[in-house]
Scaffold this active site. Structure first.
Site, PDB file in Angstrom:
ATOM      1  N   ARG A 189      78.668  94.320  50.226  1.00 33.95           N
ATOM      2  CA  ARG A 189      78.644  93.887  51.792  1.00 33.95           C
ATOM      3  C   ARG A 189      77.217  94.733  52.577  1.00 33.95           C
ATOM      4  O   ARG A 189      77.752  95.375  52.383  1.00 33.95           O
ATOM      5  CB  ARG A 189      80.263  93.473  52.461  1.00 33.95           C
ATOM      6  CG  ARG A 189      79.975  93.126  53.731  1.00 33.95           C
ATOM      7  CD  ARG A 189      79.891  94.307  55.155  1.00 33.95           C
ATOM      8  NE  ARG A 189      80.292  93.880  55.959  1.00 33.95           N
ATOM      9  CZ  ARG A 189      79.833  94.642  57.508  1.00 33.95           C
ATOM     10  NH1 ARG A 189      79.070  95.839  56.792  1.00 33.95           N
ATOM     11  NH2 ARG A 189      80.446  94.220  58.390  1.00 33.95           N
ATOM     12  N   THR A 247      78.133 103.298  63.448  1.00 30.54           N
ATOM     13  CA  THR A 247      76.827 103.276  63.549  1.00 30.54           C
ATOM     14  C   THR A 247      76.040 104.256  64.428  1.00 30.54           C
ATOM     15  O   THR A 247      76.945 103.637  65.699  1.00 30.54           O
ATOM     16  CB  THR A 247      77.063 101.387  63.629  1.00 30.54           C
ATOM     17  OG1 THR A 247      77.665 100.515  62.534  1.00 30.54           O
ATOM     18  CG2 THR A 247      74.810 101.242  63.029  1.00 30.54           C
ATOM     19  N   THR A 253      76.470  97.744  67.901  1.00 35.94           N
ATOM     20  CA  THR A 253      77.632  98.597  66.800  1.00 35.94           C
ATOM     21  C   THR A 253      78.388  98.169  67.255  1.00 35.94           C
ATOM     22  O   THR A 253      78.915  97.930  68.324  1.00 35.94           O
ATOM     23  CB  THR A 253      78.073 100.410  68.112  1.00 35.94           C
ATOM     24  OG1 THR A 253      79.443 101.309  67.155  1.00 35.94           O
ATOM     25  CG2 THR A 253      77.788 100.525  69.220  1.00 35.94           C
ATOM     26  N   GLY A 254      78.930  97.561  66.690  1.00 33.25           N
ATOM     27  CA  GLY A 254      80.485  96.414  65.948  1.00 33.25           C
ATOM     28  C   GLY A 254      80.850  96.056  65.315  1.00 33.25           C
ATOM     29  O   GLY A 254      80.294  96.272  64.577  1.00 33.25           O
ATOM     30  N   SER A 297      81.432 107.889  59.170  1.00 36.51           N
ATOM     31  CA  SER A 297      80.437 106.163  58.569  1.00 36.51           C
ATOM     32  C   SER A 297      79.423 106.522  58.980  1.00 36.51           C
ATOM     33  O   SER A 297      78.595 104.920  58.948  1.00 36.51           O
ATOM     34  CB  SER A 297      80.837 105.368  59.649  1.00 36.51           C
ATOM     35  OG  SER A 297      81.537 106.178  61.165  1.00 36.51           O
ATOM     36  N   THR A 301      74.181 103.437  58.749  1.00 40.70           N
ATOM     37  CA  THR A 301      75.763 103.591  58.783  1.00 40.70           C
ATOM     38  C   THR A 301      76.247 102.646  57.065  1.00 40.70           C
ATOM     39  O   THR A 301      75.686 103.296  56.423  1.00 40.70           O
ATOM     40  CB  THR A 301      76.385 101.847  59.814  1.00 40.70           C
ATOM     41  OG1 THR A 301      77.396 101.491  58.800  1.00 40.70           O
ATOM     42  CG2 THR A 301      76.106 100.896  58.702  1.00 40.70           C
TER      43      THR A 301
END
Length: 317
Positions: free
Chosen positions: A209, A181, A231-232, A81, A199
């Site tokens: 996006r 991330t 991060t989330g 990722s 990321t």
């Protein structure tokens, strides 16, 4: 894609030993209180910290250290990722986001929806240092990267392409899936603070996006007094302006960084429906790592040279 807790601890043991040796050498040359500090998210965070500390040890500044540390993760095909082998969008195309910010000057650079370049953090730094802009996106970001000498390449391994083909269906971007991330913060021996994030964003996302990571104030922010990276689920961190909110509480309310970070991560973000966590750092080298999920991989080296590895919440006395 993700390592187990046992794999994480085993693989990081070797990196931790190398970093301990590096710190012992550094401590012999300067007081331990003046050692640089680096903290990063996820199971590959300590690898980033090792490279960052090596960069510090060879004379690099805080921006050099964070950039080179993030590059290690961006180059790693096992990390699905970030950078090379980053998770593709719904069209099967890998689009990368990154940002870097210097707390000394409030200078920042970011790229979003960047294709074909495996080290977006390095392109983001060029945006900061070579232009008057803060963010460049999409085709414009790719054109800029070319001008800066970055080479285009295929970003997906056959394994990643197969994973996308297996997941492809008409509504898969609505269903969501866990992702990582790489977020990191650094403080040099003089107390200068910076932050860097990179990321590929949500797996199978709608093409174009952009999450919170490259948005200054949302997923990352740095000043002379505070630095935060998140991060989330990025949409909620954008809506909360989370990274800046934490630093504003530190700077304007004089809140301890742990309290400020807790209020936002455990209060503001969940009320909006979001989850995740942050790493936060103040000018005194105090660290906070709150998260409202079951766990958050993180690794860091404090200013005494001590190595820390954690997954779950720390027990409070």
């Amino acid at each position: 894609m993700a390592r187990t807790r046992r794999q994480f601890l085993t693989e990081m043991a070797g990196a931790g030993a190398a970093l301990a040796l590096l710190n012992r050498k550094a401590a012999a040359q300067k007081p331990a209180a003046e050692l640089p500090l680096v903290i990063a998210t996820w199971d590959y965070g300590l690898e980033l910290c090792v490279q960052a500390q090596k960069t510090f040890a060879t004379g690099g500044d805080v921006l050099d250290a964070l950039e080179k540390g993030v590059n290690v993760v961006e180059d790693d095909p096992k990390v699905w990722s970030v950078g090379f082998n980053g998770l593709p969008n719904e069209d099967g195309v890998t689009q990368l986001d990154a940002a870097i910010m210097d707390g000394r000057t409030h200078r920042a650079g970011a790229v979003a929806a960047l294709e074909h370049i495996k080290n977006p953090i390095s392109v983001a730094r060029k945006v900061m240092e070579k232009t008057e802009h803060v963010m460049i996106v999409g085709e414009g970001a790719l054109k800029f990267a070319r001008k800066m000498g970055f080479k285009e390449q295929e970003l997906q391994s056959p394994e990643m392409k197969a994973a996308w083909a297996k997941m492809k269906r008409e509504t898969f971007w609505k269903e969501g899936e866990s992702h990582d991330t790489v977020a990191c913060l650094g403080m040099d021996k003089d107390g200068n603070i910076a932050t860097a994030v990179s990321t590929s964003g949500l797996p199978w996302k709608i093409a174009g996006r952009v999450g919170d990571s490259p948005i200054i104030g949302a997923g990352t922010y740095a000043s002379a007094k505070c630095a935060v990276s998140a991060t989330g689920w990025g949409e909620f961190y954008i809506r909360a302006n989370a990274a800046h909110d934490i630093c504003a509480r530190v700077e304007y309310r004089n809140e301890p960084v742990a309290q400020a970070a807790d209020e936002v991560v455990m209060g503001v973000v969940p009320k909006l429906g979001g989850d995740g966590g942050v790493i936060a750092l103040d000018a005194d080298g105090n660290i906070a790592t709150p998260f409202n999920t079951e766990g958050m991989y993180r690794g860091w080296v404090d200013r005494s040279g001590k190595i820390h590895i954690a997954i779950f919440a720390e027990k409070k006395e």
